[in-house]
Write a protein that holds these residues in place. Structure first.
Motif, mmCIF file in Angstrom:
data_model
loop_
_atom_site.group_PDB
_atom_site.id
_atom_site.type_symbol
_atom_site.label_atom_id
_atom_site.label_comp_id
_atom_site.label_asym_id
_atom_site.label_seq_id
_atom_site.Cartn_x
_atom_site.Cartn_y
_atom_site.Cartn_z
ATOM 1 N N LEU A 33 1.423 -1.308 0.245
ATOM 2 C CA LEU A 33 0.033 0.580 0.393
ATOM 3 C C LEU A 33 0.201 1.187 0.143
ATOM 4 C CD1 LEU A 33 -3.079 -0.902 2.314
ATOM 5 C CD2 LEU A 33 -2.806 -0.160 -0.137
ATOM 6 N N ARG A 34 2.003 1.598 0.844
ATOM 7 C CA ARG A 34 3.199 2.040 1.215
ATOM 8 C C ARG A 34 3.511 2.611 -0.256
ATOM 9 N NH1 ARG A 34 4.562 0.975 7.547
ATOM 10 N NH2 ARG A 34 2.917 3.132 8.301
ATOM 11 N N LEU A 35 4.120 1.588 -1.182
ATOM 12 C CA LEU A 35 4.957 1.971 -1.987
ATOM 13 C C LEU A 35 3.956 2.492 -3.428
ATOM 14 C CD1 LEU A 35 7.298 -1.541 -1.488
ATOM 15 C CD2 LEU A 35 7.963 0.794 -1.339
ATOM 16 N N ASN A 36 2.343 1.460 -3.518
ATOM 17 C CA ASN A 36 1.513 1.791 -4.665
ATOM 18 C C ASN A 36 1.335 3.305 -4.080
ATOM 19 O OD1 ASN A 36 1.990 -0.390 -6.075
ATOM 20 N ND2 ASN A 36 0.398 -1.760 -4.688
ATOM 21 N N GLU A 37 1.132 3.352 -2.893
ATOM 22 C CA GLU A 37 0.663 5.315 -2.864
ATOM 23 C C GLU A 37 2.117 6.038 -3.055
ATOM 24 O OE1 GLU A 37 -1.216 9.120 -2.327
ATOM 25 O OE2 GLU A 37 -2.286 6.889 -2.984
ATOM 26 N N ALA A 38 3.310 5.945 -2.423
ATOM 27 C CA ALA A 38 4.446 6.642 -3.256
ATOM 28 C C ALA A 38 4.318 6.408 -4.642
ATOM 29 C CB ALA A 38 5.601 6.016 -2.196
ATOM 30 N N ARG A 39 4.482 5.982 -5.619
ATOM 31 C CA ARG A 39 4.621 5.723 -7.252
ATOM 32 C C ARG A 39 3.739 6.514 -7.357
ATOM 33 N NH1 ARG A 39 4.248 0.951 -11.042
ATOM 34 N NH2 ARG A 39 2.351 0.895 -10.012
ATOM 35 N N ARG A 40 2.083 6.664 -7.042
ATOM 36 C CA ARG A 40 1.449 7.539 -7.697
ATOM 37 C C ARG A 40 1.616 9.009 -6.987
ATOM 38 N NH1 ARG A 40 -2.952 10.541 -6.628
ATOM 39 N NH2 ARG A 40 -2.638 10.253 -3.461
ATOM 40 N N ARG A 41 2.440 8.731 -5.435
ATOM 41 C CA ARG A 41 2.624 10.634 -5.072
ATOM 42 C C ARG A 41 4.032 10.975 -5.821
ATOM 43 N NH1 ARG A 41 1.092 10.968 1.302
ATOM 44 N NH2 ARG A 41 -1.151 10.187 0.848
#
Length: 215
Positions: free
Chosen positions: A153-161
């Motif tokens: 979750l954290r990595l996917n959201e980081a990539r989006r940001r």
């Protein structure tokens, strides 16, 4: 036994319900409630009834050898390393029928709080379950342990940001709950096969190309 001081400085375990209170009352104890039973020197501690049975089997193995312990184990239909089957909190809702319904609100909360502590203990408390039971149910629903799910979750959201290209690497890594930029970059590269800084390099290349095209 803790009030006697005999356990000071030793590793012990207890039921997860009492771990915080025990730590407050006896700060010199090394408490790990995740273990069903613990031996430290001549002292044994357990978390509950079934863990006490497992402890008894372990002590029999020490005194009489593995063959005797295994024979008794088969009769009791227990495993020496079986996790403690703790009772659920009284307000917990059974998850046998529709566990995904129970966890859906938790996932939404996790997405809103990626920067916060999302340890198994914290998530289990919000789901009104003991940590062991929560981990088993979570994995049965999502196919991976809670810790791996949180990391993804954290990595996917980081990539989006990062794709928005409006924040620094450090700001993004902190906003999704990584303790350091270095840890974030290692995890990001393992998952996606590229460095998070490549997003900024791509942005700079795009800006340069745009500037050259306008001249």
């Amino acid at each position: 036994m803790a009030p006697t001081g005999l356990l000071d400085g030793r590793e012990v375990t207890t039921h997860w319900r009492f771990a915080r209170d025990l730590a407050r009352r006896f700060p010199r104890l090394k408490i790990d409630h995740r273990k069903p039973f613990v031996r430290d020197g001549p002292y044994y501690t357990t978390t509950g009834l079934s863990a006490g049975v497992n402890l008894s089997l372990a002590m029999i193995q020490e005194d009489y050898g593995p063959h005797v312990a295994q024979s008794l184990e088969q009769e009791l239909a227990l495993r020496l390393t079986k996790e403690d089957q703790e009772e659920l909190p009284p307000d917990a809702i059974p998850l046998d029928n529709h566990p995904i319904d129970r966890l859906s609100d938790l996932i939404a909360w996790m997405l809103r709080n990626l920067h916060a502590d999302l340890s198994v203990e914290v998530l289990a408390r919000r789901a009104c379950m003991c940590p062991n039971h929560f981990s088993k149910v979570f994995k049965s629903v999502f196919g991976e342990p809670p810790s791996d799910f949180v990391q993804n979750l954290r990595l996917n959201e980081a990539r989006r940001r990062l794709s928005k290209r409006q924040k620094t690497l450090r700001t993004v890594s902190q906003s999704v709950g990584f303790a350091s930029s270095a840890a974030f970059q290692r995890a990001f590269e393992r998952k996606f096969g590229s460095r998070p800084s490549s997003y900024f390099e791509d942005r700079q290349s795009t800006c340069v190309a745009g500037a050259n095209g306008s001249t």
